[in-house]
Design a protein around this motif. Sequence first.
Motif, mmCIF file in Angstrom:
data_model
loop_
_atom_site.group_PDB
_atom_site.id
_atom_site.type_symbol
_atom_site.label_atom_id
_atom_site.label_comp_id
_atom_site.label_asym_id
_atom_site.label_seq_id
_atom_site.Cartn_x
_atom_site.Cartn_y
_atom_site.Cartn_z
ATOM 1 N N LEU A 1 -35.115 -26.065 -16.380
ATOM 2 C CA LEU A 1 -33.754 -26.554 -16.119
ATOM 3 C C LEU A 1 -32.756 -25.411 -15.960
ATOM 4 O O LEU A 1 -31.919 -25.419 -15.059
ATOM 5 C CB LEU A 1 -33.288 -27.460 -17.260
ATOM 6 N N LYS B 1 -33.339 -22.305 -15.120
ATOM 7 C CA LYS B 1 -33.580 -21.554 -13.891
ATOM 8 C C LYS B 1 -33.016 -22.291 -12.679
ATOM 9 O O LYS B 1 -32.463 -21.691 -11.772
ATOM 10 C CB LYS B 1 -35.074 -21.300 -13.707
ATOM 11 N N GLU B 2 -33.158 -23.610 -12.669
ATOM 12 C CA GLU B 2 -32.692 -24.401 -11.535
ATOM 13 C C GLU B 2 -31.182 -24.647 -11.574
ATOM 14 O O GLU B 2 -30.518 -24.677 -10.544
ATOM 15 C CB GLU B 2 -33.423 -25.744 -11.485
ATOM 16 N N TYR B 3 -30.645 -24.831 -12.796
ATOM 17 C CA TYR B 3 -29.216 -25.145 -12.953
ATOM 18 C C TYR B 3 -28.582 -24.246 -14.018
ATOM 19 O O TYR B 3 -28.251 -24.704 -15.120
ATOM 20 C CB TYR B 3 -29.028 -26.609 -13.372
ATOM 21 N N ALA C 1 -25.685 -23.167 -14.443
ATOM 22 C CA ALA C 1 -24.333 -23.570 -14.857
ATOM 23 C C ALA C 1 -24.344 -24.576 -16.002
ATOM 24 O O ALA C 1 -23.305 -24.824 -16.619
ATOM 25 C CB ALA C 1 -23.575 -24.143 -13.666
ATOM 26 N N LEU C 2 -25.502 -25.159 -16.316
ATOM 27 C CA LEU C 2 -25.580 -26.112 -17.428
ATOM 28 C C LEU C 2 -25.244 -25.456 -18.765
ATOM 29 O O LEU C 2 -24.802 -26.116 -19.687
ATOM 30 C CB LEU C 2 -26.987 -26.715 -17.519
#
Length: 83
Positions: free
Chosen positions: A44, A46-48, A50-51
Amino acid sequence: MILGILIDYISMKKKLNRLTNANIDNIKRQELDVGEVIAQLDSLIKEYPALMDDSTTENIAALLRMNSDSQENKKIKDVLKID
Protein backbone atom coordinates in the motif's frame (compact mmCIF):
# COMPACT_ATOMS: atom_id res chain seq x y z
CA MET A 1 -7.10 1.76 4.75
CA ILE A 2 -3.82 1.26 6.59
CA LEU A 3 -5.48 1.94 9.92
CA GLY A 4 -8.21 -0.56 9.06
CA ILE A 5 -5.67 -3.30 8.39
CA LEU A 6 -3.91 -2.67 11.70
CA ILE A 7 -7.15 -2.40 13.66
CA ASP A 8 -8.37 -5.70 12.21
CA TYR A 9 -5.04 -7.41 12.88
CA ILE A 10 -4.77 -6.26 16.50
CA SER A 11 -8.45 -7.01 17.16
CA MET A 12 -8.20 -10.53 15.73
CA LYS A 13 -5.00 -11.14 17.67
CA LYS A 14 -6.65 -10.12 20.95
CA LYS A 15 -9.66 -12.34 20.28
CA LEU A 16 -7.47 -15.32 19.43
CA ASN A 17 -5.46 -14.76 22.60
CA ARG A 18 -8.69 -14.85 24.61
CA LEU A 19 -9.58 -18.18 23.00
CA THR A 20 -6.18 -19.52 23.97
CA ASN A 21 -6.94 -18.74 27.61
CA ALA A 22 -10.36 -20.41 27.43
CA ASN A 23 -10.62 -24.08 28.30
CA ILE A 24 -12.22 -25.36 25.11
CA ASP A 25 -11.61 -28.88 23.86
CA ASN A 26 -11.01 -29.70 20.19
CA ILE A 27 -10.40 -26.17 18.99
CA LYS A 28 -7.70 -25.33 16.51
CA ARG A 29 -6.05 -22.01 17.26
CA GLN A 30 -5.27 -20.05 14.14
CA GLU A 31 -1.95 -18.24 14.09
CA LEU A 32 -1.88 -14.75 12.66
CA ASP A 33 1.09 -13.94 10.48
CA VAL A 34 2.48 -10.46 10.97
CA GLY A 35 4.49 -11.02 7.78
CA GLU A 36 1.29 -11.00 5.74
CA VAL A 37 0.16 -7.78 7.39
CA ILE A 38 3.54 -6.17 6.75
CA ALA A 39 3.50 -7.24 3.11
CA GLN A 40 0.06 -5.63 2.66
CA LEU A 41 1.20 -2.44 4.35
CA ASP A 42 4.40 -2.31 2.31
CA SER A 43 2.45 -2.77 -0.92
CA LEU A 44 0.00 0.00 0.00
CA ILE A 45 2.73 2.45 0.94
CA LYS A 46 4.65 1.80 -2.27
CA GLU A 47 1.52 2.33 -4.36
CA TYR A 48 0.05 5.22 -2.32
CA PRO A 49 2.82 7.01 -0.38
CA ALA A 50 0.51 9.94 0.40
CA LEU A 51 -1.47 7.68 2.76
CA MET A 52 1.19 8.18 5.41
CA ASP A 53 0.48 11.78 6.36
CA ASP A 54 1.14 13.13 9.87
CA SER A 55 -2.36 12.32 11.08
CA THR A 56 -2.17 8.72 9.89
CA THR A 57 1.28 8.33 11.44
CA GLU A 58 0.00 9.58 14.82
CA ASN A 59 -3.04 7.28 14.67
CA ILE A 60 -0.89 4.26 13.84
CA ALA A 61 1.48 5.02 16.70
CA ALA A 62 -1.50 5.15 19.08
CA LEU A 63 -2.89 1.93 17.64
CA LEU A 64 0.42 0.11 18.04
CA ARG A 65 0.43 0.96 21.74
CA MET A 66 -2.54 -1.43 21.99
CA ASN A 67 -0.37 -4.24 20.62
CA SER A 68 1.86 -5.70 23.33
CA ASP A 69 4.27 -7.38 20.90
CA SER A 70 7.19 -4.96 20.60
CA GLN A 71 8.89 -6.97 17.84
CA GLU A 72 5.76 -6.79 15.67
CA ASN A 73 5.42 -3.09 16.39
CA LYS A 74 9.03 -2.49 15.33
CA LYS A 75 8.52 -4.39 12.06
CA ILE A 76 5.34 -2.43 11.32
CA LYS A 77 7.01 0.89 12.14
CA ASP A 78 9.98 0.00 9.95
CA VAL A 79 7.85 -0.78 6.90
CA LEU A 80 5.75 2.36 7.43
CA LYS A 81 8.89 4.44 8.11
CA ILE A 82 7.65 5.62 11.50
CA ASP A 83 10.19 6.53 14.20
